[in-house]
Structure formats: C-alpha cells, structure tokens
Design a protein around this motif. Structure first.
Motif, PDB file in Angstrom:
ATOM      1  N   ASP A 109      12.669  53.051 -40.813  1.00 43.87           N
ATOM      2  CA  ASP A 109      13.948  53.101 -40.112  1.00 43.87           C
ATOM      3  C   ASP A 109      14.864  54.157 -40.734  1.00 43.87           C
ATOM      4  O   ASP A 109      15.435  54.990 -40.032  1.00 43.87           O
TER       5      ASP A 109
ATOM      6  N   ASN B  45      16.791  40.423 -47.359  1.00 44.71           N
ATOM      7  CA  ASN B  45      17.207  39.801 -46.105  1.00 44.71           C
ATOM      8  C   ASN B  45      18.731  39.796 -46.030  1.00 44.71           C
ATOM      9  O   ASN B  45      19.390  39.131 -46.832  1.00 44.71           O
TER      10      ASN B  45
ATOM     11  N   HIS C 120      16.849  42.316 -39.572  1.00 47.10           N
ATOM     12  CA  HIS C 120      16.553  41.126 -38.750  1.00 47.10           C
ATOM     13  C   HIS C 120      15.225  41.349 -38.029  1.00 47.10           C
ATOM     14  O   HIS C 120      15.162  41.544 -36.814  1.00 47.10           O
ATOM     15  N   VAL C 121      14.153  41.335 -38.809  1.00 45.00           N
ATOM     16  CA  VAL C 121      12.820  41.627 -38.280  1.00 45.00           C
ATOM     17  C   VAL C 121      12.344  40.476 -37.407  1.00 45.00           C
ATOM     18  O   VAL C 121      12.427  39.302 -37.797  1.00 45.00           O
ATOM     19  N   ASN C 122      11.848  40.817 -36.220  1.00 49.52           N
ATOM     20  CA  ASN C 122      11.257  39.807 -35.343  1.00 49.52           C
ATOM     21  C   ASN C 122       9.893  39.418 -35.906  1.00 49.52           C
ATOM     22  O   ASN C 122       8.943  40.202 -35.868  1.00 49.52           O
TER      23      ASN C 122
ATOM     24  N   VAL D 218       7.294  46.199 -33.576  1.00 54.04           N
ATOM     25  CA  VAL D 218       8.021  45.585 -34.677  1.00 54.04           C
ATOM     26  C   VAL D 218       8.880  46.643 -35.372  1.00 54.04           C
ATOM     27  O   VAL D 218       8.402  47.734 -35.681  1.00 54.04           O
ATOM     28  N   ARG D 219      10.145  46.305 -35.610  1.00 50.94           N
ATOM     29  CA  ARG D 219      11.081  47.240 -36.228  1.00 50.94           C
ATOM     30  C   ARG D 219      11.900  46.528 -37.300  1.00 50.94           C
ATOM     31  O   ARG D 219      11.989  45.298 -37.334  1.00 50.94           O
ATOM     32  N   TRP D 220      12.551  47.310 -38.152  1.00 47.26           N
ATOM     33  CA  TRP D 220      13.419  46.783 -39.198  1.00 47.26           C
ATOM     34  C   TRP D 220      14.616  46.073 -38.595  1.00 47.26           C
ATOM     35  O   TRP D 220      15.013  44.993 -39.036  1.00 47.26           O
ATOM     36  N   ASN D 221      15.241  46.692 -37.604  1.00 42.17           N
ATOM     37  CA  ASN D 221      16.343  46.063 -36.859  1.00 42.17           C
ATOM     38  C   ASN D 221      17.448  45.556 -37.779  1.00 42.17           C
ATOM     39  O   ASN D 221      17.903  44.403 -37.667  1.00 42.17           O
ATOM     40  N   GLY D 222      17.875  46.441 -38.703  1.00 36.64           N
ATOM     41  CA  GLY D 222      18.950  46.058 -39.605  1.00 36.64           C
ATOM     42  C   GLY D 222      18.611  44.908 -40.540  1.00 36.64           C
ATOM     43  O   GLY D 222      19.505  44.240 -41.065  1.00 36.64           O
TER      44      GLY D 222
ATOM     45  N   LYS E 123       7.872  44.446 -44.768  1.00 36.83           N
ATOM     46  CA  LYS E 123       9.284  44.533 -44.395  1.00 36.83           C
ATOM     47  C   LYS E 123       9.972  45.720 -45.054  1.00 36.83           C
ATOM     48  O   LYS E 123      10.789  46.404 -44.426  1.00 36.83           O
TER      49      LYS E 123
ATOM     50  N   ARG F 220      11.758  49.039 -43.264  1.00 38.31           N
ATOM     51  CA  ARG F 220      13.073  49.576 -43.625  1.00 38.31           C
ATOM     52  C   ARG F 220      12.981  51.081 -43.903  1.00 38.31           C
ATOM     53  O   ARG F 220      13.832  51.863 -43.461  1.00 38.31           O
TER      54      ARG F 220
END
Length: 475
Positions: free
Chosen positions: A359, A22, A316-318, A310-314, A352, A356
């Motif tokens: 991504d 995280n 910052h997973v929702n 749902v994405r990795w988003n750097g 998670k 990553r």
C-alpha cells in the motif's frame, strides 16, 4: 562473537517500544520484552520509536562518515553502522559477526535479458553475508535482542537460510543454543549442511515449512525458547538496512523499483517499513515502488492480492478471503511446491505487514514459474552473480513486469538476490547437466522442460589432440 564498542557516540536507546500494527488496537509494549504477537488482539507487532526524541542525521549522506569508524565492529557492520535508524539497543550490547558487507551490482548483461536500458538494472547481492543469505541482516538484530533478554536457547522453523543464519550466530557467539525445525525433504543439502556443521539441534518433522512454523511457535511458548522467525519484529529491524545500503550505493538517490522474492514476506515488510520511516523523517523525498514475486508453486500472496482483492485498507484488512483460501488449501491438502525452496511457503506469517508495504509503496505482486526462475538464474550466473533459485525470482519477475509494460526500460530497478548460489547446488547442476535422468528427476517433476541457457560440460576422450580441438571449437 559478541562485539562491544565505545558508546560515547551511540544513539539514545530508550526510544524503542513494540506496537500492535492493528489500528483498532494499537497496544504498546516495552522493547525489553519477548513477544511475537499482540497480547490483546493477537496481531503482529512493529518496533517503533519516539523519533522526536532521537538524535538523527540531517541527511542520509552523513552515514558515510561511519565507514571511517570501521575499526569499531559496530560501524563495520552493514547493519549496525545505521544504528541511529534502529536504536533499540546500546552499542555495547550489539551482536555482530561482520554482516551486511554486500554490494549493489549494476549489470547490463542481466539488464539485456530483462529488457532494461543500459545502466538501469541493479542486483543487490545479499549472498555475500557470512551465512550466505540476507537472513544475517535480521538475525544479528534478533540475536542481539535475545541476548538482552538473557535467552539461553533460540529457535526457528526454516526452509534453510534462517536455520543456517541462526546456527551461525549461536555458534560464533556461544550466547545460546540453536534449535531448528525443518520439514521432511524440504531443505536443500547446502543449507542443511550449515546448520549441522554449526552445531544446531535440528528437529525434522513430518510436514512442510508451514507445519514446522506451527510447531516451533508452540514449542517456543511451552519451553520459553526465544523465537527468531520473521514474526519476531526485531528481525525486520535488521532487514531494513538492506534498503539503507542500496540508497548508499546509489549515492542516496531513491530507485524507481525494488523487486524482491516473496516467501514469508519478511523482506517486503521490512523494506516498506524502512522507506516509510525515512519518508516520515524527511530523509527521502519519495518512495520507490515495490514488486513482490511469488513462485507459482507457492503463490498465496499473488492469489490473495491479485485474484481475491485483499488490501491493507488502512489496517482494516478483510480477513474473510484469507480464511477462505486457507480453508481451501486445507481441504485440498495443498502444499507449497517449487524448486525455489527458500520461498516454498503457503502461509506467510508477515502477510499483513506485506499488504501495508504494498500500500505505502504502490506495489504489485506477480508469480513466475520454476522454468522462468531457473532461466533467470542461469542468466544471473552467466553475468557473474550466482544466486540460489529463490533469488532469481526477482529477476524473472522484473522481466515479466517489463514485458507487461509495468516497468519502463528507463526505470532504475533493483532486484534483491537473497542467497548465494551454493545454497542449492543440486538445482544448478541439474539445469546445466547433460544427464537427462538427473534433469528429469530434479527439475522435470516441477514442470521445467528445457534449459535454454544451460552451460553444459563438453565430454572428450583423454587425448591431447581431442582436448585441444574441443577448446578451439567451443571457445
């Protein structure tokens, strides 16, 4: 056995530490500690290294020299001969039973089925490992760390392959006792027989793998038992080496695609970590793409990524869509259900980390039916590389992606075959049988309606002339 080796050429091993994945936390812990989650935020952990202090090869081809040292058990291992890329343990503390002697097979017979140009489809056959599955790559790393920590018992929840691997390492090394949690009726006899034969304490609970995973984590924490499921970050360090061996077989050229079955998502997570590290270290110049293939009866990753965005988003997973879907499965009592028992998992613990990997490797997720899995399995077997049903999800997924045009016929594609065909002989025999009752009981209940590529036995009278005629007719 616990193998020791001359450590004069061993990599520096005080480089390793554990880091929370995280990015808003990023807590770090020493490698010589037992954790499966971050103490501060509860998220997953990576094994990370101070790479700037490491002695690394200038190019990957330097690892070829390690095979000349194969009388050293460490360098004979298909995991530990890449010790410089997972330097968390001194060589004289490494546990190995000769794992990782697996082959990358190029096959045009299966390539034709998928729709690939000749020379472009490869199968990485991890069923050649000592316990018959890819799990040995990670288990030797986890058991090595467990031995470093002085563990006397090691535990896992399993659909079968993890339990077989843990039981084998505990039996062969005599370092600790294996404690295995399985769900009721949720393990193939081929895999269960290994755990029993290797002497593991097997605990069968009323529930499925997800229930067993919850309980084994609770019990391990309560009793201080070392947990070896892929939530253990050291497991994934060993599984990285599957990618190193693929690169080795391809003369260190990066393929276009890695296609892997998706269950608990440890492999896809490890593969993403492997390529990210190699790229950051300047040992490869590009990343392959990743395709993770769910069985339609256990399609959590597909649901979250392809349907719920749902994405990795750097990092910052929702988490809202994940919690909502888990709540929905609870309300509906939804359980994973697929003939591909090794990936029959609804709540993958490495979700998670897999996000990553998707991504960083520009990945995609697909789902395939049990019918597609078994048809692909039959074609893999006919090509001479028998595998368990879950393995064939990778080939069925490659065929689907080829049909969609996502994979080009000229791409170099590697499908991971995770386990040996004798892991689940019941499914194989049912697919090829002439006994409709056996077919319906084993496969029909899972939506499999036909066996288009069956190789059925030919029944003949016990008469020489009839036998000769049958052979002449069918061969």
């Amino acid at each position: 056995m616990l193998q020791t080796a001359n450590s004069t050429s061993a990599p520096q091993t005080d480089l390793a530490f554990q880091r929370c994945i995280n990015p808003t936390c990023g807590a770090t812990y020493e490698a010589n500690s037992v954790r499966t989650s971050c103490d501060k935020c509860g998220d997953l952990l990576d094994i990370d290294y101070e790479w700037d202090r490491a002695v690394l090869p200038k190019k990957l081809s330097e690892f070829e020299a390690m095979w000349s040292q194969r009388t050293n058990p460490v360098r004979f291992s298909g995991v530990w001969r890449f010790h410089e890329l997972l330097p968390f343990v001194p060589q004289d503390k490494i546990v190995t039973v000769g794992e990782g002697q697996t082959l990358l097979q190029q096959t045009d017979a299966v390539g034709d089925y998928v729709g690939m140009n000749h020379g472009k489809l490869h199968l990485q056959y991890e069923g050649m490992n000592p316990s018959g599955s890819f799990k040995d790559n990670g288990m030797c790393a986890a058991v090595t760390h467990a031995a470093m920590m002085g563990a006397k018992r090691a535990a896992c929840a399993s659909t079968g392959n993890t339990s077989a691997s843990l039981a084998l390492y505990c039996s062969a090394t005599r370092l600790m006792r294996a404690v295995i949690f399985i769900g009721s009726g949720k393990i193939s006899y081929g895999k269960l027989s290994q755990a029993l034969d290797y002497g593991a304490l097997t605990v069968q609970i009323a529930g499925d793998f997800d229930d067993a995973m919850i309980r084994v984590k609770q019990v391990s924490q309560e009793l201080g038992i070392y947990l070896v499921n892929s939530v253990n970050p050291f497991r994934l360090e060993g599984q990285k080496t599957i990618m190193f061996r693929i690169l080795e077989a391809l003369r260190w050229e990066v393929p276009d695609w890695i296609v892997v079955p998706g269950g608990n998502l440890g492999n896809s997570s490890a593969f993403g970590k492997a390529f990210s590290e190699l790229k950051a270290l300047g040992l490869i110049d590009r990343m392959p793409r990743l395709a993770v293939i769910n069985a339609s009866g256990a399609d959590t990753l597909y649901e979250l990524v392809e349907r719920r965005g749902v994405r990795w988003n750097g990092g910052h997973v929702n988490m809202d869509p994940i919690r909502e879907y888990n709540d929905l499965m609870d309300r509906e009592g939804k359980k994973a259900d697929t003939i591909a028992s090794a990936i029959e998992i609804n709540r993958p613990v490495n979700l998670k980390k897999c996000l990553r990997a998707l991504d960083t490797m520009d990945g995609v997720v697909r789902q395939v039916s049990d019918q597609e899995i078994l048809d692909a399995k039959a074609k893999v077997g006919a090509g001479g590389f028998g595998c368990e049903p879950a393995s064939a999800a990778s080939v069925a997924g490659a065929k689907l992606l080829r049909r969609e045009g996502v994979i080009a016929p000229s791409d170099r594609v590697v499908c991971i075959l995770t386990g040996h065909e004798l892991k689940d002989p019941t499914a194989t025999v049912a697919y090829h049988t002439t006994d409709q009752e056996v077919f319906n009981k084993t496969l029909g209940s899972r939506g499999v309606t036909k066996a288009s590529h069956a190789n059925r036995a030919v029944a003949v009278p016990n008469e020489l002339d009839d036998i000769i005629k049958a052979i002449q007719l069918y061969s």
